[in-house]
Design a protein around this motif. Structure first.
Motif, PDB file in Angstrom:
ATOM      1  N   VAL A  57      -5.215   2.937   7.513  1.00 31.23           N
ATOM      2  CA  VAL A  57      -4.582   4.229   7.220  1.00 31.23           C
ATOM      3  C   VAL A  57      -5.072   5.309   8.198  1.00 31.23           C
ATOM      4  O   VAL A  57      -6.232   5.318   8.616  1.00 31.23           O
ATOM      5  N   PHE A  62      -7.468  11.744   3.353  1.00 28.15           N
ATOM      6  CA  PHE A  62      -6.187  12.425   3.114  1.00 28.15           C
ATOM      7  C   PHE A  62      -6.220  13.018   1.703  1.00 28.15           C
ATOM      8  O   PHE A  62      -7.089  12.638   0.895  1.00 28.15           O
ATOM      9  N   HIS A 190       2.151   9.082  -2.158  1.00 32.05           N
ATOM     10  CA  HIS A 190       1.128   8.650  -1.197  1.00 32.05           C
ATOM     11  C   HIS A 190       1.581   8.858   0.258  1.00 32.05           C
ATOM     12  O   HIS A 190       0.870   9.465   1.054  1.00 32.05           O
ATOM     13  N   VAL A 194      -0.249  11.375   3.012  1.00 30.73           N
ATOM     14  CA  VAL A 194      -0.846  10.908   4.272  1.00 30.73           C
ATOM     15  C   VAL A 194      -0.193  11.627   5.451  1.00 30.73           C
ATOM     16  O   VAL A 194      -0.874  12.113   6.358  1.00 30.73           O
ATOM     17  N   ARG A 198      -1.557  14.445   8.625  1.00 25.83           N
ATOM     18  CA  ARG A 198      -1.551  13.926   9.989  1.00 25.83           C
ATOM     19  C   ARG A 198      -1.331  15.049  10.984  1.00 25.83           C
ATOM     20  O   ARG A 198      -0.450  15.884  10.796  1.00 25.83           O
ATOM     21  N   SER A 209      -1.974  12.112  -2.811  1.00 28.28           N
ATOM     22  CA  SER A 209      -1.735  10.674  -2.914  1.00 28.28           C
ATOM     23  C   SER A 209      -1.887  10.198  -4.341  1.00 28.28           C
ATOM     24  O   SER A 209      -2.708  10.709  -5.110  1.00 28.28           O
ATOM     25  N   ILE A 347       0.263   3.918   6.611  1.00 31.39           N
ATOM     26  CA  ILE A 347      -0.078   4.624   5.372  1.00 31.39           C
ATOM     27  C   ILE A 347      -1.071   3.828   4.539  1.00 31.39           C
ATOM     28  O   ILE A 347      -1.499   4.265   3.486  1.00 31.39           O
ATOM     29  N   CYS A 348      -1.378   2.604   4.983  1.00 33.36           N
ATOM     30  CA  CYS A 348      -2.374   1.818   4.238  1.00 33.36           C
ATOM     31  C   CYS A 348      -3.166   0.920   5.182  1.00 33.36           C
ATOM     32  O   CYS A 348      -3.168   1.153   6.370  1.00 33.36           O
TER      33      CYS A 348
END
Lengths: 348, 348
Positions: A57, A62, A190, A194, A198, A209, A347-348
């Motif tokens: 991620v 985040f 979520h 994120v 950014r 999230s 994102i993960c």
């Protein structure tokens, strides 16, 4: 020569193809109870539920979480979704030379507290360091093991009072005509959280999230009974999830747009960015397929938990249609396509 | 602010400190049968042996192996070394955007054939892709699960005919006065092979990595009985391994330099590079601690396997000395220090 692209890791159709054409070609010779070939979130071997995830991620911290909480929750959820009781996790770190020890410590602390929340232990690990410039910050892999949840048999027995249930675990291939589709909460939180963190994206708002372990919530639902499939709506969001179910279970699914919970600011951000909130990954939301006779009771049980307080019925599986269909707010029908990949990378 | 350095991942004393001071602070609350706090190669939870390793070897293809073979063999060996029968592996990939699909396929093929060789299945996985420039090529994580090997009880029972054996698994803390120390083959092959393939190092010769799964070899040895501890001599080499044993078992160890098998070209390369062959990581070599009455038979059993054909006795555990002592070829004694880290970074 063919090259790996971002889409190969984005949880959509391109990734599915890579897995089916390459991974299964070499690793697909499973005699496991639930094997790699099933492409579910976890495998089952000699009664042991087993899963793995590497986390990349970006950024690693985040709103509402961090890479540590994400990795523990993600692995716990994968174990719980197939019907496992999470037992223990491993934690393997690949760290860029020069990474702050203080940041590492924050990640470790977050992993420990998330593991406590889920009631699971981190029992083994590994640490590797690579030269500065050959990795951006840190990659965390968590693998997990679990046992068959003691409530799973009773849950399936209740479902079988109403219809035949083919599989003995909560698999993607276990959805059937008439099953009620429930989502455990708001979708899109979520991915937008994120994104909002950014650099260079530049949109503001109160995005948090949803990342959290859901095993205790699912335990409550299992106690009601009648659940045939559960899946967490990670990469590719609920659009990907519902299409995987539809394909693997050979059944159509209709969902009502006005019933899918999406926060107003999430909808606005997605609209601004030109992305579909149903295709964005979540890290604390699952979708459940439940026999219709038990669906309302399952929703009520979910409502009694903090993780599932916004759970709601969004649709139904139907053998008389193909694929996944969204009934829009104005009453029209549109096909909810399997996304090529998650619109938000990493994102993960 | 403190920063992570290459030494934090190099398997020596700096890494040990990171693990003891940071990882155990957060994850050390284990009630596991073999917990993280034991700092062995695998944990045991409710009878399930569980281990994880992320692999960042550079280059990813080297003489005698590649990152795929390395990851499968490494995880199989960690399960087998504590006395487990490997059951299943997971495979999680983090791939740099733009990586050749053909290279990925070579790695998958290598993982599949190494898994076949070990008789273990890869049952679950994960794939993530990160933007070009944010990772050098690929990281492979393999985690593994296993059961208690069915020969382990009989093996320990035989050892207990001769002395008290505290632990019921083959742990680092299980070495005792009098135990004979056996190495399963030549040391230093893997590290020098990886180095020889690295750009800009510029030494030549016939270096071939020893990377291989050792579970079948260890099964033969278990069948003889009397083995109290087994460990694979990875990062930090046999120098690190013996020091870990000495510390955790609170016993001294004496090894005879002239008995430690090191190939002539490996010794020459190490001498040229100013590194100690005993500190270099191996990926297909284990050290065993065996009650003296059974040691010769264990060596003979190892000789009957292709993986252990060069096995030899190199020393003995002794309560009358402290730490690890090397008796040199000319008869002198020198302390074999625990290395700060492996002299060759990123060999696994």
């Amino acid at each position: 020569m063919s090259k790996i692209t971002m889409a190969h890791g984005a949880g959509g159709s391109v990734m599915q193809r890579l897995i089916k054409e390459k991974m299964l070609k070499y690793f697909g010779n499973g005699e496991a109870e639930v094997s790699l070939a099933a492409l579910d979130d976890a495998a089952v071997v000699e009664g042991i539920v087993f899963t793995t995830d590497s986390h990349t991620v970006k950024p690693i911290f985040f709103p509402g979480g961090d890479i540590g909480r994400l990795s523990v929750a993600g692995t716990v959820n994968d174990l719980a979704c197939v019907g496992g009781r999470p037992l223990a996790l491993s934690a393997a770190f690949v760290i860029e030379e020069g990474f702050d020890e203080a940041k590492l410590e924050m990640i470790l602390q977050s992993m420990a507290s998330t593991a406590d929340e889920a009631g699971v232990r981190i029992v083994t690990g590994d640490t590797k360091v690579v030269e500065k410039g050959s990795l951006s910050e840190i990659v965390v892999n968590t693998s997990g093991i679990g046992r068959r949840h003691e409530l799973l048999d009773a849950n399936l027995e209740i479902a079988r009072r109403f219809r035949d249930v083919k599989k003995n675990w909560l698999l993607d291939s276990n959805v059937a005509d008439g099953d009620v589709i429930i989502v455990s909460g708001y979708v899109g939180d979520h991915g937008t959280a994120v994104l909002s963190a950014r650099e260079g994206i530049g949109f503001e708002g109160n995005f948090v999230s949803d990342v959290m372990p859901l095993n205790k919530m699912l335990e409550k639902a299992l106690g009601v009974g009648g659940i045939c499939a559960v899946k967490d709506a990670t990469r590719g969001g609920i659009a990907n999830l519902l299409n995987e179910w539809s394909e693997k279970s050979s059944v159509g699914i209709v969902v009502e747009e006005e019933k899918i919970p999406v926060r107003e600011e999430v909808r606005a951000a997605c609209s601004m960015l030109g992305i579909d909130p149903y295709e964005i990954g979540n890290e604390g939301r699952v979708v459940l397929a439940v026999v219709p006779e038990m669906a309302q009771q399952v929703v009520e049980a979910l409502h009694e938990t903090k993780e599932g307080k916004d759970a709601t019925i969004i649709g139904q599986a139907r053998k008389d249609i193909d694929g996944v269909v969204l009934r829009t707010k104005v009453g029209g029908l549109r096909v909810l396509q399997p996304p090529v990949g998650d619109p938000v990378p990493r994102i993960c």
